[in-house]
Design a protein around this motif. Sequence first.
Motif, PDB file in Angstrom:
ATOM      1  N   PRO A  60       3.251   3.629 -11.990  1.00  0.00           N
ATOM      2  CA  PRO A  60       2.563   2.679 -12.734  1.00  0.00           C
ATOM      3  C   PRO A  60       1.562   1.939 -12.330  1.00  0.00           C
ATOM      4  CG  PRO A  60       5.072   2.406 -13.375  1.00  0.00           C
ATOM      5  CD  PRO A  60       4.786   3.138 -11.917  1.00  0.00           C
ATOM      6  N   GLU A  61       0.541   1.587 -12.677  1.00  0.00           N
ATOM      7  CA  GLU A  61      -0.584   1.015 -11.847  1.00  0.00           C
ATOM      8  C   GLU A  61      -0.237  -0.203 -10.989  1.00  0.00           C
ATOM      9  OE1 GLU A  61      -5.108  -0.570 -12.231  1.00  0.00           O
ATOM     10  OE2 GLU A  61      -3.864  -0.501 -14.101  1.00  0.00           O
ATOM     11  N   SER A  62       0.712  -1.028 -11.236  1.00  0.00           N
ATOM     12  CA  SER A  62       1.040  -2.111 -10.451  1.00  0.00           C
ATOM     13  C   SER A  62       1.984  -1.571  -9.122  1.00  0.00           C
ATOM     14  CB  SER A  62       1.776  -2.951 -11.164  1.00  0.00           C
ATOM     15  OG  SER A  62       3.155  -2.348 -11.795  1.00  0.00           O
ATOM     16  N   ALA A  63       2.773  -0.514  -9.301  1.00  0.00           N
ATOM     17  CA  ALA A  63       3.331   0.052  -8.350  1.00  0.00           C
ATOM     18  C   ALA A  63       2.524   0.699  -7.326  1.00  0.00           C
ATOM     19  CB  ALA A  63       4.483   0.864  -8.673  1.00  0.00           C
ATOM     20  N   ALA A  64       1.682   1.399  -7.915  1.00  0.00           N
ATOM     21  CA  ALA A  64       0.607   2.352  -6.997  1.00  0.00           C
ATOM     22  C   ALA A  64      -0.195   1.577  -6.239  1.00  0.00           C
ATOM     23  CB  ALA A  64      -0.049   3.030  -8.067  1.00  0.00           C
ATOM     24  N   LEU A  65      -0.678   0.269  -6.708  1.00  0.00           N
ATOM     25  CA  LEU A  65      -1.528  -0.712  -6.183  1.00  0.00           C
ATOM     26  C   LEU A  65      -0.576  -1.333  -4.750  1.00  0.00           C
ATOM     27  CD1 LEU A  65      -3.260  -2.378  -9.062  1.00  0.00           C
ATOM     28  CD2 LEU A  65      -4.244  -0.664  -7.445  1.00  0.00           C
ATOM     29  N   GLY A  66       0.629  -1.952  -5.496  1.00  0.00           N
ATOM     30  CA  GLY A  66       1.510  -2.509  -4.402  1.00  0.00           C
ATOM     31  C   GLY A  66       2.038  -1.775  -3.305  1.00  0.00           C
ATOM     32  N   ILE A  67       2.194  -0.429  -3.576  1.00  0.00           N
ATOM     33  CA  ILE A  67       2.790   0.396  -2.573  1.00  0.00           C
ATOM     34  C   ILE A  67       1.476   0.869  -1.606  1.00  0.00           C
ATOM     35  CG2 ILE A  67       3.630   2.788  -2.176  1.00  0.00           C
ATOM     36  CD1 ILE A  67       5.326   2.415  -4.993  1.00  0.00           C
ATOM     37  N   SER A  68       0.431   1.187  -2.194  1.00  0.00           N
ATOM     38  CA  SER A  68      -0.635   1.646  -1.565  1.00  0.00           C
ATOM     39  C   SER A  68      -0.971   0.411  -0.529  1.00  0.00           C
ATOM     40  CB  SER A  68      -1.950   2.216  -2.381  1.00  0.00           C
ATOM     41  OG  SER A  68      -1.475   3.087  -3.106  1.00  0.00           O
ATOM     42  N   GLY A  69      -1.098  -0.806  -1.057  1.00  0.00           N
ATOM     43  CA  GLY A  69      -1.575  -2.175  -0.375  1.00  0.00           C
ATOM     44  C   GLY A  69      -0.645  -2.279   0.894  1.00  0.00           C
ATOM     45  N   ALA A  70       0.751  -2.066   0.690  1.00  0.00           N
ATOM     46  CA  ALA A  70       1.764  -2.165   1.959  1.00  0.00           C
ATOM     47  C   ALA A  70       1.493  -1.246   3.030  1.00  0.00           C
ATOM     48  CB  ALA A  70       3.106  -2.167   1.039  1.00  0.00           C
ATOM     49  N   MET A  71       1.207   0.134   2.375  1.00  0.00           N
ATOM     50  CA  MET A  71       0.865   1.283   3.310  1.00  0.00           C
ATOM     51  C   MET A  71      -0.290   1.177   4.078  1.00  0.00           C
ATOM     52  SD  MET A  71       0.847   5.112   2.144  1.00  0.00           S
ATOM     53  CE  MET A  71       0.807   6.615   3.339  1.00  0.00           C
ATOM     54  N   LEU A  72      -1.109   0.702   3.390  1.00  0.00           N
ATOM     55  CA  LEU A  72      -2.544   0.487   4.372  1.00  0.00           C
ATOM     56  C   LEU A  72      -2.832  -1.035   4.793  1.00  0.00           C
ATOM     57  CD1 LEU A  72      -4.810   2.314   1.584  1.00  0.00           C
ATOM     58  CD2 LEU A  72      -4.026   3.214   3.693  1.00  0.00           C
ATOM     59  N   GLY A  73      -1.921  -1.782   4.670  1.00  0.00           N
ATOM     60  CA  GLY A  73      -2.102  -3.026   5.260  1.00  0.00           C
ATOM     61  C   GLY A  73      -3.145  -4.188   4.501  1.00  0.00           C
ATOM     62  N   MET A  74      -3.542  -3.816   3.391  1.00  0.00           N
ATOM     63  CA  MET A  74      -4.446  -4.759   2.569  1.00  0.00           C
ATOM     64  C   MET A  74      -4.084  -4.880   1.095  1.00  0.00           C
ATOM     65  SD  MET A  74      -7.390  -1.743   1.889  1.00  0.00           S
ATOM     66  CE  MET A  74      -7.310  -0.807   3.404  1.00  0.00           C
ATOM     67  N   THR A  75      -4.881  -5.965   0.682  1.00  0.00           N
ATOM     68  CA  THR A  75      -4.726  -6.126  -0.838  1.00  0.00           C
ATOM     69  C   THR A  75      -5.624  -5.016  -1.544  1.00  0.00           C
ATOM     70  OG1 THR A  75      -4.230  -8.395  -0.290  1.00  0.00           O
ATOM     71  CG2 THR A  75      -4.833  -7.709  -2.605  1.00  0.00           C
ATOM     72  N   ILE A  76      -5.029  -4.352  -2.612  1.00  0.00           N
ATOM     73  CA  ILE A  76      -5.851  -3.599  -3.562  1.00  0.00           C
ATOM     74  C   ILE A  76      -5.741  -4.008  -4.861  1.00  0.00           C
ATOM     75  CG2 ILE A  76      -6.231  -1.204  -4.221  1.00  0.00           C
ATOM     76  CD1 ILE A  76      -4.797  -0.379  -1.330  1.00  0.00           C
ATOM     77  N   ASP A  77      -6.946  -4.202  -5.337  1.00  0.00           N
ATOM     78  CA  ASP A  77      -7.070  -4.912  -6.736  1.00  0.00           C
ATOM     79  C   ASP A  77      -7.097  -3.737  -7.895  1.00  0.00           C
ATOM     80  OD1 ASP A  77      -6.548  -7.343  -5.911  1.00  0.00           O
ATOM     81  OD2 ASP A  77      -8.718  -7.488  -5.501  1.00  0.00           O
ATOM     82  N   ILE A  87      -0.912   7.579  -2.282  1.00  0.00           N
ATOM     83  CA  ILE A  87       0.244   8.300  -3.397  1.00  0.00           C
ATOM     84  C   ILE A  87       0.278   9.699  -2.943  1.00  0.00           C
ATOM     85  CG2 ILE A  87       0.998   8.433  -5.552  1.00  0.00           C
ATOM     86  CD1 ILE A  87       1.116   5.682  -4.320  1.00  0.00           C
ATOM     87  N   GLY A  88      -0.873  10.255  -2.707  1.00  0.00           N
ATOM     88  CA  GLY A  88      -0.805  11.765  -2.376  1.00  0.00           C
ATOM     89  C   GLY A  88      -0.223  11.963  -1.052  1.00  0.00           C
ATOM     90  N   GLU A  89      -0.547  10.963  -0.315  1.00  0.00           N
ATOM     91  CA  GLU A  89       0.134  11.006   1.020  1.00  0.00           C
ATOM     92  C   GLU A  89       1.712  10.878   0.884  1.00  0.00           C
ATOM     93  OE1 GLU A  89       0.811  12.386   5.075  1.00  0.00           O
ATOM     94  OE2 GLU A  89      -0.926  12.654   3.671  1.00  0.00           O
ATOM     95  N   ILE A  90       1.927   9.979   0.287  1.00  0.00           N
ATOM     96  CA  ILE A  90       3.493   9.844   0.041  1.00  0.00           C
ATOM     97  C   ILE A  90       4.016  10.907  -0.688  1.00  0.00           C
ATOM     98  CG2 ILE A  90       5.230   8.367  -1.326  1.00  0.00           C
ATOM     99  CD1 ILE A  90       3.289   5.977  -0.799  1.00  0.00           C
ATOM    100  N   ALA A  91       3.584  11.648  -1.588  1.00  0.00           N
ATOM    101  CA  ALA A  91       4.089  12.884  -2.067  1.00  0.00           C
ATOM    102  C   ALA A  91       4.075  13.814  -0.972  1.00  0.00           C
ATOM    103  CB  ALA A  91       3.290  13.463  -3.328  1.00  0.00           C
ATOM    104  N   ASN A  92       3.283  13.840  -0.269  1.00  0.00           N
ATOM    105  CA  ASN A  92       3.529  15.054   0.929  1.00  0.00           C
ATOM    106  C   ASN A  92       4.337  14.907   1.822  1.00  0.00           C
ATOM    107  OD1 ASN A  92       1.974  17.177   1.888  1.00  0.00           O
ATOM    108  ND2 ASN A  92       0.886  15.962   3.436  1.00  0.00           N
ATOM    109  N   MET A  93       4.478  13.542   2.230  1.00  0.00           N
ATOM    110  CA  MET A  93       5.660  13.216   3.154  1.00  0.00           C
ATOM    111  C   MET A  93       7.172  13.327   2.498  1.00  0.00           C
ATOM    112  SD  MET A  93       4.106  10.050   5.319  1.00  0.00           S
ATOM    113  CE  MET A  93       3.646   8.984   4.029  1.00  0.00           C
ATOM    114  N   VAL A  94       7.130  13.030   1.162  1.00  0.00           N
ATOM    115  CA  VAL A  94       8.560  13.197   0.672  1.00  0.00           C
ATOM    116  C   VAL A  94       8.857  14.751   0.599  1.00  0.00           C
ATOM    117  CG1 VAL A  94       9.809  13.010  -1.467  1.00  0.00           C
ATOM    118  CG2 VAL A  94       8.617  11.036  -0.592  1.00  0.00           C
ATOM    119  N   ALA A  95       7.690  15.706   0.240  1.00  0.00           N
ATOM    120  CA  ALA A  95       7.954  16.977   0.126  1.00  0.00           C
ATOM    121  C   ALA A  95       8.152  17.472   1.427  1.00  0.00           C
ATOM    122  CB  ALA A  95       6.601  17.714  -0.661  1.00  0.00           C
TER     123      ALA A  95
END
Length: 153
Positions: A60-77, A87-95
């Motif tokens: 969902p949008e809220s999770a994508a924003l929060g996860i990406s922000g935590a991964m990149l170390g910034m606030t994303i609105d 999120i593409g990189e997370i999928a790549n690392m999980v795979a």
Amino acid sequence: MPSIERYIIDAVLEVFATMIFIDIKSGDSMTGQDDSIDSNLTSMIGLAGDLQGVLAVHCPESAALGISGAMLGMTIDAINDDVLDAIGEIANMVAGGLKTSLDGDNITTELAIPTTVLGKAVRTSGQAGGARFLIPFATPVGDFGVELKYVLH
């Protein structure tokens, strides 16, 4: 037979522990052929070889924003290219984690390049007769799911 679900859970936990640094818990796996996922953003990776199918990370949008922000170390609105890439990189690392675990069981798997799509709901399909499961994950920034539709040869 290897525990593919366990391999995916372990890969997700590893990615979040080493790259995202937020608490995460896996839920009970859901199996079946329900193709409708409540997601605003989905990143998918095709799998070929002994394990064929599609691995998808649904957010969902809220999770994508929060996860990406935590991964990149910034606030994303808002969803932007950074979110799509994260999120593409997370999928790549999980795979990649799944591939490494399967290699240990002498099951070869090749990974395609991740594809990320946006929308209100995503509908996925896999090979006829294939298996499917979705593992839900809970984080402080929102819940998401990792789905695998596959055939194991």
